[in-house]
Design a protein around this motif. Structure first.
Motif: not given
Length: 205
Positions: A159-161, A179-190
């Motif tokens: 996932v490219e952020v 960039e986040f790979g399959v072992e990572d978690s993407v921060p969700l910023v709202i």
């Protein structure tokens, strides 16, 4: 700027075309839709004034949209919702991102499509569309000031952020790219606040 022809081949819209063409405004584009100038099975979006055929989707692309939608819903604060492949409006474009997180309830958008000020996150799922998603779409989202843009890259399972858009300058871009790979978690910023982290593996087919 790259788009594709109906056959799926690449077309560079920054080059001079062999025949005269012109860009269309958002108002003109909407009027063409209202007049029924496109067939019901034709799928287009307006990108920087060009009416561009949408990329052909495959099953893994659609599954990724559904998985990501489900993951997002569990973290969204009250007053925010996810829309799938609905239009959003900028000064010169009306793209239809794969997912978009917007403020409000469905009836808030009876008379307009959400714009950057009503949007927390735009997401494109990229396989054959990667060049377009990293090119013209990233540029127009940055120019309009969408605060966070994700590309879920199926080719690399990452996932490219993109965050901190420059806005309408000479070369619109996002200042920060992670960039986040399959072992990572993407921060969700709202709305400027991190509300959770989504495991990348949960978003991928």
């Amino acid at each position: 700027m790259l788009a594709t022809t109906s056959s799926g081949s690449a077309l560079d819209l920054d080059e001079v075309p062999p025949l005269p063409v012109r860009r269309f405004s958002v108002v003109e584009y909407r009027r063409m839709i209202e007049l029924g100038l496109f067939d019901d099975d034709e799928r287009f979006e307006l990108l920087e004034g060009w009416i561009v055929p949408k990329m052909v989707r495959n099953p893994s692309h659609d599954v990724t949209i559904e998985l990501t939608h489900e993951a997002l819903r569990g973290f969204l604060p009250e007053g925010w919702r996810v829309r799938n492949q609905f239009a959003t409006t900028t000064a010169d474009s009306e793209p239809e991102p794969d997912l978009i997180v917007v403020r409000g309830v469905p009836r808030d958008y009876l008379d307009h499509h959400p714009g950057p000020l009503e949007t927390a996150l735009v997401i494109e799922v990229a396989d054959s569309s990667l060049v377009r998603d990293r090119g013209v779409k990233r540029r127009l989202y940055a120019r309009a000031g969408y605060p966070v843009y994700w590309i879920i890259n199926l080719g690399t399972a990452r996932v490219e952020v993109y965050t901190d858009p420059t806005g309408p300058d000479a070369n619109p871009a996002y200042r920060l790219v992670l960039e986040f790979g399959v072992e990572d978690s993407v921060p969700l910023v709202i709305d400027g606040r991190e509300v959770g982290r989504l495991p990348v593996r949960d978003l991928l087919p």
